[in-house]
Design an enzyme around this catalytic site. Structure first.
Site, PDB file in Angstrom:
ATOM      1  N   LYS A  49       0.826  -1.217   0.000  1.00  0.00           N
ATOM      2  CA  LYS A  49       0.000   0.000   0.000  1.00  0.00           C
ATOM      3  C   LYS A  49       0.856   1.262   0.000  1.00  0.00           C
ATOM      4  O   LYS A  49       0.585   2.215  -0.729  1.00  0.00           O
ATOM      5  CB  LYS A  49      -0.909   0.008   1.231  1.00  0.00           C
ATOM      6  CG  LYS A  49      -2.033  -1.003   1.153  1.00  0.00           C
ATOM      7  CD  LYS A  49      -2.854  -0.982   2.416  1.00  0.00           C
ATOM      8  CE  LYS A  49      -4.038  -1.932   2.302  1.00  0.00           C
ATOM      9  NZ  LYS A  49      -4.908  -1.865   3.483  1.00  0.00           N
TER      10      LYS A  49
ATOM     11  N   GLY B 295       2.733   1.757  -3.074  1.00  0.00           N
ATOM     12  CA  GLY B 295       1.740   2.177  -4.073  1.00  0.00           C
ATOM     13  C   GLY B 295       1.554   3.690  -4.054  1.00  0.00           C
ATOM     14  O   GLY B 295       1.357   4.315  -5.098  1.00  0.00           O
TER      15      GLY B 295
ATOM     16  N   GLU C  69      10.418   8.193  -0.014  1.00  0.00           N
ATOM     17  CA  GLU C  69      11.580   7.763  -0.801  1.00  0.00           C
ATOM     18  C   GLU C  69      11.670   6.237  -0.823  1.00  0.00           C
ATOM     19  O   GLU C  69      11.943   5.626  -1.833  1.00  0.00           O
ATOM     20  CB  GLU C  69      12.842   8.389  -0.168  1.00  0.00           C
ATOM     21  CG  GLU C  69      14.155   8.035  -0.807  1.00  0.00           C
ATOM     22  CD  GLU C  69      14.347   8.673  -2.178  1.00  0.00           C
ATOM     23  OE1 GLU C  69      13.614   9.618  -2.505  1.00  0.00           O
ATOM     24  OE2 GLU C  69      15.231   8.195  -2.916  1.00  0.00           O
TER      25      GLU C  69
ATOM     26  N   GLU D  83       4.046  -0.721  14.168  1.00  0.00           N
ATOM     27  CA  GLU D  83       4.700   0.572  14.377  1.00  0.00           C
ATOM     28  C   GLU D  83       5.230   1.082  13.030  1.00  0.00           C
ATOM     29  O   GLU D  83       5.962   0.374  12.338  1.00  0.00           O
ATOM     30  CB  GLU D  83       5.863   0.422  15.353  1.00  0.00           C
ATOM     31  CG  GLU D  83       6.588   1.743  15.595  1.00  0.00           C
ATOM     32  CD  GLU D  83       7.791   1.573  16.522  1.00  0.00           C
ATOM     33  OE1 GLU D  83       7.674   1.922  17.697  1.00  0.00           O
ATOM     34  OE2 GLU D  83       8.815   1.058  16.046  1.00  0.00           O
TER      35      GLU D  83
HETATM   36  P1  0O2 Z   1      14.369  -3.061  17.033  1.00  0.00           P
HETATM   37  O1  0O2 Z   1      15.509  -4.001  17.033  1.00  0.00           O
HETATM   38  O2  0O2 Z   1      14.535  -1.955  16.049  1.00  0.00           O
HETATM   39  O3  0O2 Z   1      13.057  -3.744  16.897  1.00  0.00           O
HETATM   40  P2  0O2 Z   1       8.359   2.804  25.017  1.00  0.00           P
HETATM   41  O4  0O2 Z   1       7.772   1.917  26.076  1.00  0.00           O
HETATM   42  O5  0O2 Z   1       7.351   3.411  24.118  1.00  0.00           O
HETATM   43  O6  0O2 Z   1       9.348   3.794  25.538  1.00  0.00           O
HETATM   44  P3  0O2 Z   1       9.321   1.145  22.844  1.00  0.00           P
HETATM   45  O7  0O2 Z   1       8.207   0.205  22.663  1.00  0.00           O
HETATM   46  O8  0O2 Z   1      10.698   0.557  22.684  1.00  0.00           O
HETATM   47  O9  0O2 Z   1       9.335   1.838  24.244  1.00  0.00           O
HETATM   48  O10 0O2 Z   1       9.064   2.320  21.835  1.00  0.00           O
HETATM   49  P4  0O2 Z   1      10.071   3.313  21.163  1.00  0.00           P
HETATM   50  O11 0O2 Z   1      10.950   3.951  22.140  1.00  0.00           O
HETATM   51  O12 0O2 Z   1       9.204   4.183  20.330  1.00  0.00           O
HETATM   52  O13 0O2 Z   1      11.030   2.397  20.281  1.00  0.00           O
HETATM   53  C1  0O2 Z   1      10.538   1.523  19.321  1.00  0.00           C
HETATM   54  C2  0O2 Z   1      11.579   1.328  18.263  1.00  0.00           C
HETATM   55  O14 0O2 Z   1      12.116   2.604  17.828  1.00  0.00           O
HETATM   56  C3  0O2 Z   1      12.814   0.564  18.683  1.00  0.00           C
HETATM   57  O15 0O2 Z   1      12.567  -0.805  18.646  1.00  0.00           O
HETATM   58  C4  0O2 Z   1      13.824   1.019  17.617  1.00  0.00           C
HETATM   59  O16 0O2 Z   1      13.561   0.410  16.375  1.00  0.00           O
HETATM   60  C5  0O2 Z   1      13.492   2.486  17.501  1.00  0.00           C
HETATM   61  N1  0O2 Z   1      14.277   3.235  18.485  1.00  0.00           N
HETATM   62  C6  0O2 Z   1      13.847   3.826  19.606  1.00  0.00           C
HETATM   63  N2  0O2 Z   1      14.846   4.431  20.248  1.00  0.00           N
HETATM   64  C7  0O2 Z   1      15.963   4.244  19.524  1.00  0.00           C
HETATM   65  C8  0O2 Z   1      17.339   4.647  19.651  1.00  0.00           C
HETATM   66  O17 0O2 Z   1      17.744   5.312  20.603  1.00  0.00           O
HETATM   67  N3  0O2 Z   1      18.199   4.239  18.664  1.00  0.00           N
HETATM   68  C9  0O2 Z   1      17.801   3.504  17.594  1.00  0.00           C
HETATM   69  N4  0O2 Z   1      18.722   3.155  16.690  1.00  0.00           N
HETATM   70  N5  0O2 Z   1      16.513   3.104  17.449  1.00  0.00           N
HETATM   71  C10 0O2 Z   1      15.610   3.462  18.392  1.00  0.00           C
HETATM   72  P5  0O2 Z   1      13.452  -1.840  19.474  1.00  0.00           P
HETATM   73  O18 0O2 Z   1      12.584  -2.933  19.924  1.00  0.00           O
HETATM   74  O19 0O2 Z   1      14.217  -1.120  20.535  1.00  0.00           O
HETATM   75  O20 0O2 Z   1      14.492  -2.372  18.461  1.00  0.00           O
END
Ligand code: 0O2
Length: 206
Positions: free
Chosen positions: A24, A27, A42, A141
């Protein structure tokens, strides 16, 4: 009795949701191209979180197996990468206008970047999947970020993995500097956006 999850069955609707969303959203990009308009999108990628990562996140956040579906909101993940910061908000508006899913949460890590230096816009959506057992809803997400933010996040993510979340202080400092440089790059590109777009348009026509 010990809780168990049949992961193959559990992940079926997530795979379906990620695959459908990729089609989607790609698309939408195609449509801009056909209508010879600049596309704010992009690149679109997607993944279903590996079981090992789901389990380690559940452990880290003290989430029981039976709560995983409700509390881990990024088992299905879509990433939309764009060229300019303004494109992020255009994409958010485009997604808000859609009726094929419901946005249940928005996190603006542009207005408030994370302490690591991470910047992105996150939408958590509730997406309906038609299965052989009827309609099922999964959360997905959607991360929206510029190419510069993406470059930084991918590298920081790899380092986090390498150091199991305990990145040495000197590298953390460098990452902070790199985050600032990525921010400056986005700022500078925004200032010459029209020039860049015109150049890309001429190149595209050739
Ligand atoms: P992966 O390996 O990418 O799946 P919250 O309870 O809302 O604070 P949550 O659920 O971790 O915590 O939400 P948040 O903070 O929005 O982060 C969700 C995802 O955003 C992460 O998934 C990362 O993909 C990305 N992300 C968040 N913070 C960072 C960061 O500081 N650096 C990087 N590189 N990515 C980040 P996961 O499960 O951590 O990892």
């Amino acid at each position: 009795m010990k809780e168990r999850i049949d992961w193959t069955t559990f992940l079926v609707p997530y795979h379906q949701a990620v695959d459908e969303l990729k089609v989607k959203l790609r698309g939408m990009r195609k449509q801009y191209e056909i209508e010879k308009q600049y596309s704010p999108i992009e690149l679109v990628t997607g993944r279903v979180k590996p079981v090992a990562s789901i389990l380690s996140k559940a452990e880290r956040k003290n989430i029981g197996l039976h709560e995983i579906k409700e509390k881990i909101q990024d088992i299905g993940g879509i990433r939309i990468v764009c060229q300019f910061v303004d494109d992020i908000y255009t994409i958010v508006d485009l997604l808000r206008a859609r009726h094929d899913f419901e946005i249940i949460e928005e996190k603006d890590y542009l207005k408030e970047k994370k302490s690591s230096g991470y910047r992105s816009y996150h939408l958590i959506i509730r997406y309906p999947v038609a299965t052989i057992h009827g309609e099922q809803f999964v959360t997905v997400e959607i991360q929206i970020r510029t190419l510069a933010m993406n470059f930084w996040a991918i590298n920081e993510h790899s380092l986090n993995y390498k150091y199991s979340g305990e990145i040495p202080k000197d590298i953390q400092m460098r990452l902070k500097k790199a985050a600032e440089a990525a921010f400056q790059l986005d700022e500078e590109m925004a200032k010459i956006r029209e020039e860049v777009q015109e150049a890309q348009w001429i190149f595209h026509k050739k």
